[in-house]
Design an enzyme around this catalytic site. Structure first.
Site, PDB file in Angstrom:
ATOM      1  N   HIS A 195     136.648   9.655  37.228  1.00 24.37           N
ATOM      2  CA  HIS A 195     136.522   9.674  38.045  1.00 24.37           C
ATOM      3  C   HIS A 195     138.064  10.376  39.188  1.00 24.37           C
ATOM      4  O   HIS A 195     139.209  10.405  38.108  1.00 24.37           O
ATOM      5  CB  HIS A 195     136.592   8.915  40.015  1.00 24.37           C
ATOM      6  CG  HIS A 195     135.025   8.085  39.480  1.00 24.37           C
ATOM      7  ND1 HIS A 195     134.072   7.740  40.515  1.00 24.37           N
ATOM      8  CD2 HIS A 195     134.814   6.924  38.975  1.00 24.37           C
ATOM      9  CE1 HIS A 195     133.339   7.477  40.353  1.00 24.37           C
ATOM     10  NE2 HIS A 195     133.323   6.814  39.599  1.00 24.37           N
ATOM     11  N   GLU A 277     140.778   6.327  38.467  1.00 21.78           N
ATOM     12  CA  GLU A 277     140.860   7.622  39.445  1.00 21.78           C
ATOM     13  C   GLU A 277     142.292   8.636  38.222  1.00 21.78           C
ATOM     14  O   GLU A 277     143.299   8.014  38.950  1.00 21.78           O
ATOM     15  CB  GLU A 277     141.328   6.938  39.987  1.00 21.78           C
ATOM     16  CG  GLU A 277     140.359   6.336  40.426  1.00 21.78           C
ATOM     17  CD  GLU A 277     138.789   7.253  41.496  1.00 21.78           C
ATOM     18  OE1 GLU A 277     139.062   7.857  41.719  1.00 21.78           O
ATOM     19  OE2 GLU A 277     138.603   6.231  41.964  1.00 21.78           O
TER      20      GLU A 277
END
Ligand code: ZN
Length: 313
Positions: A195, A277
């Site tokens: 992500h 992330e």
């Protein structure tokens, strides 16, 4: 680099294979192919470099056939077997990695489908979300698929079996419960969901999301909390090394590690799993990195190094 919203086309995603099929089919002309291959290949690489657009730069050219070399004896009438993938040795032998490209470039066209709630054991949550974009419109779902494909290439070169949960080869999704199930059913030795974050400008850096210990319904993470932390710490340190990025400055107290109990993809996993992330798409400095193919390659390398270290390779 590209900033348009168009999803990568299936054609461009499979653009490498026609060349490889060409070499394979013409096995009877292997000697000729041996002579022609370098020229054709050079031309093909040039085309790749000069067009260099869209999903094509998702996977660096895989120059498999010429490296393996056509057989010098044009005796067989049958097509030769595809060049064998490298066989993993030692601790990596027989290991499977599942990579989950976060979101899907088609999700924003299917909001009613992805908004449907699914059971995550401890709660009910939306099937999936659209993900974020840079301010210029580069979609998180494009980023996650590109990094995932690069990661697959690196891991396959180590002889690992790699499964992607999707390649935007479906209109939307998969739902988060299905993403978890794919890792479970593959009996993955490690699972990574890729992500990039979408928070306000000035927030920078990467972080790894680790599963909390949860129990409820189909969710029971007791067995994966420990190994997932090991996996996450290894990915974080290697990612920092290869990309030069710092741990997030907005959460995790500078460790680059965050524990969460609200993500279905983690709660429903029975295999060691983390999310990464990679940066903040809404920050101009981070976005400049995230939109760079060279930086994405470094990101994939760091994640791969962490996975390989976790698997003992
Ligand atoms: Zn995301």
């Amino acid at each position: 680099m590209r900033y348009d919203d168009s999803p990568p086309s299936p054609e461009s995603a499979s653009s490498v294979s026609p060349d490889r099929r060409w070499f394979t089919r013409r096995s009877g002309l292997a000697v000729g192919a041996a002579v022609l291959a370098p020229t054709l290949l050079a031309g093909w690489v040039l085309v790749q470099l000069t067009t260099g657009a869209g999903a094509d730069d998702a996977r660096p050219p895989r120059i498999v056939m010429p490296a393996a070399g056509p057989s010098p004896t044009p005796s067989s009438s049958a097509a030769p077997a595809a060049p064998a993938a490298p066989q993993a040795k030692g601790p990596l032998a027989g290991k499977t990695v599942v990579i989950d490209p976060g979101h899907n470039t088609g999700n924003f066209k299917h909001t009613s489908e992805i908004d449907k709630k699914v059971d995550i054991g401890t709660n009910r949550k939306e099937c999936d979300t659209t993900g974020t974009t840079t301010n210029a419109g580069y979609m998180e779902a494009e980023f996650t698929l590109d990094v995932s494909r690069r990661l697959r290439t690196v891991l396959e070169a180590k002889g690992l079996k790699v499964v992607l949960t999707h390649e935007a080869d479906r209109a939307w999704g998969p739902c988060i419960d299905e993403r978890a199930r794919i890792g479970n059913e593959a009996a993955a030795d490690a699972v990574v969901s890729v992500h990039a974050d979408g928070v306000s400008s000035g927030n920078r850096g990467y972080h790894i999301i680790l599963p909390a210990k949860v129990k409820g319904g189909a969710a029971d993470t007791a067995k994966i909390v420990g190994p997932s932390r090991d996996l996450g710490e290894r990915i974080g340190s290697n990612f920092a090394r290869t990309t030069g990025s710092a741990p997030a400055n907005y959460l995790g107290s500078g460790t680059g590690l965050v524990v969460r109990d609200d993500l279905g993809g983690l709660n429903l996993s029975t295999r060691p799993k983390v999310f990464i992330e990679c940066g903040n798409m809404r920050d101009a400095k981070d976005a400049a990195l995230l939109t760079s193919p060279e930086w994405r390659q470094k990101a994939a390398q760091g994640i791969a190094d962490g996975i390989v270290g976790f698997l003992g390779g």
